[in-house]
Write a protein that holds these residues in place. Structure first.
Motif, mmCIF file in Angstrom:
data_model
loop_
_atom_site.group_PDB
_atom_site.id
_atom_site.type_symbol
_atom_site.label_atom_id
_atom_site.label_comp_id
_atom_site.label_asym_id
_atom_site.label_seq_id
_atom_site.Cartn_x
_atom_site.Cartn_y
_atom_site.Cartn_z
ATOM 1 N N GLU A 43 8.332 20.426 15.312
ATOM 2 C CA GLU A 43 6.949 21.000 14.997
ATOM 3 C C GLU A 43 6.059 20.166 14.218
ATOM 4 O O GLU A 43 6.504 19.246 13.643
ATOM 5 N N LYS A 45 2.645 20.259 11.637
ATOM 6 C CA LYS A 45 1.756 21.517 10.956
ATOM 7 C C LYS A 45 0.345 20.662 10.477
ATOM 8 O O LYS A 45 0.493 19.510 10.176
ATOM 9 N N ASN A 74 0.891 24.046 23.293
ATOM 10 C CA ASN A 74 1.946 24.545 22.938
ATOM 11 C C ASN A 74 2.525 25.221 24.338
ATOM 12 O O ASN A 74 4.063 25.042 24.496
ATOM 13 N N LYS A 83 5.637 21.429 18.867
ATOM 14 C CA LYS A 83 4.591 22.601 19.136
ATOM 15 C C LYS A 83 3.728 22.235 17.570
ATOM 16 O O LYS A 83 4.270 21.958 16.582
ATOM 17 N N ASN A 85 1.580 23.918 14.788
ATOM 18 C CA ASN A 85 1.741 24.996 13.924
ATOM 19 C C ASN A 85 0.113 24.851 13.296
ATOM 20 O O ASN A 85 0.143 24.199 12.195
#
Length: 413
Positions: A43, A45, A74, A83, A85
């Motif tokens: 991830e 962010k 994604n 991915k 976020n």
């Protein structure tokens, strides 16, 4: 003798093994992943604030486009397997709310960076905070010149052409094509509006005092700007330099038409969206408007067979079907998101805040399909303005028509 040879050979082999082991250990260390806050093996962010409500809510579609583009990334596997976020909060274009939401992004959500925060006043409110915290404030959605000051604010970077550069481009056009113009200015009373005014005046040089006949400002809290437009007409101005955000731009264009004022209108790039501004204003009032572009207008038929336009259109259909495909703001968000993805890909497994800023300041001739031909993105350690070229356009019937060459309005030191 033979035994001595075997011992020597064995010792050499052990030494070689130890040596190679050191090399391999060094390689492993060099390849070690480095993560900042908000990053794991799966991830990244990314924080954002935008105006999904309030006086600048027309820009909310930018944040929605970015969110849609990150979903596309994604679905395709993310950034080097991670991915995105994307955490986006509504600040209503209110600086105090921006401060509150940004603190939440940095201190509670622990985002790696804040990306595409909207607006000059909101970003100004967090400018010092982001740099004190050493958190990237990347590709802000505002063209104020202050975002390109790596010496004083090394953690903040702009994206779009800065407002002073754009103002200089309009000044050059007027000096060449309408040197006896009487210019009336309407501007938002903050750094955003003042930057545009400064760019025009700098570009006009000594002629600024004689050419500019009236200047009126407005506040974002004002319900309308009708009185300012009436006063500008009364000044005798035959050029209307309209420095407004979408809501007020639509009001100003409509009001000028309703009172029969027909100057040459110059509309700043940030409000030149046919879908979000000109249609609400009434296309009959928008005829002959002048503006400047750096990316493709999605309503311009010359791009209908363009591969990049088709790719953008397909993206909109799949990931943002409710989005307005006549709005230049969706193209803006799409391109900004592509720039962010490029930087994160370049960062590789070193996803620290320091390296992300280093990569953002190392963009070389980045070509994005929905940019106008000939416009490339470039940055450097001392150059925090990725885009510095534009092309003029005139509104006719229901669309903008580009004319002239791609030109630079680069601001000197």
């Amino acid at each position: 003798m033979a035994r001595m040879a075997r011992l020597t050979t064995t010792a050499a082999a052990i030494a070689l093994a130890l040596s190679l082991g050191g090399v391999f250990a060094g390689d492993a260390s060099a390849a070690e992943k480095k993560y900042g806050p908000g990053v794991t093996d799966t991830e990244i962010k990314i924080g954002n604030t935008s105006a999904y409500s309030g006086p600048a809510s027309a820009y909310g579609t930018i944040g929605k486009t970015i969110d849609a583009y990150f979903k596309k990334i994604n679905d395709e596997g993310g950034i080097n397997g991670r991915k995105i976020n994307f955490i986006s909060y509504d600040d209503g274009y209110s600086p105090p709310k921006t401060v509150e939401q940004t603190r939440k992004l940095v201190e509670s959500d622990e985002a790696l960076l804040v990306f595409q925060g909207l607006g000059t006043p909101p970003n100004s409110a967090i400018h010092k905070y982001m740099n004190a915290k050493k958190v990237p404030q990347l590709f802000v959605a505002t063209g104020a010149t202050k975002w390109g000051d790596p010496e004083k604010f090394p953690w903040t970077m702009g994206w779009q052409p800065n407002y002073q550069s754009e103002g200089r481009i309009y000044a050059a056009y007027l000096l060449k094509n309408k040197p006896d113009a009487k210019i009336g200015i309407l501007f938002q009373n903050d750094d955003y509006g003042k930057d545009y005014v400064k760019g025009l005046k700098d570009g006009l040089g000594d002629k600024a005092k004689s050419m500019i006949v009236a200047e009126y400002s407005y506040e974002t809290s004002d319900p309308t700007i009708d009185s300012q437009v009436v006063n500008l007409k009364s000044s005798g101005a035959d050029v209307f330099y309209n420095i407004t955000t979408p809501k007020f731009a639509a009001q100003a264009i409509k009001k000028a038409g309703e009172i029969g004022w027909k100057p040459l209108q110059i509309l700043n790039n940030v409000s030149n969206s046919p879908g979000a501004v000109l249609k609400p204003a009434g296309l009959e009032h928008a005829q002959g408007l002048l503006t400047a572009f750096y990316h493709k207008d999605p309503t311009d038929p010359q791009w209908k067979d363009d591969a990049a336009w088709k790719e953008w259109s397909a993206f909109m259909d799949k990931y943002y079907p409710d989005g307005d495909k006549s709005s230049t703001f969706t193209v803006f968000g799409y391109l900004a998101a592509q720039t962010m993805v490029h930087v994160l890909q370049q960062a590789g497994d070193d996803l620290t805040r320091e390296n992300v800023m280093k990569q953002a300041a190392s963009i070389k001739d980045l070509k994005l399909g929905m940019m106008l031909p000939g416009i490339l993105l470039n940055t450097g350690p001392k150059d925090f303005f990725p885009i510095e070229q534009m092309q003029l356009a005139r509104f006719k019937d229901s669309q903008w028509e580009l004319f002239g060459e791609v030109i630079s309005g680069e601001v000197g030191s």
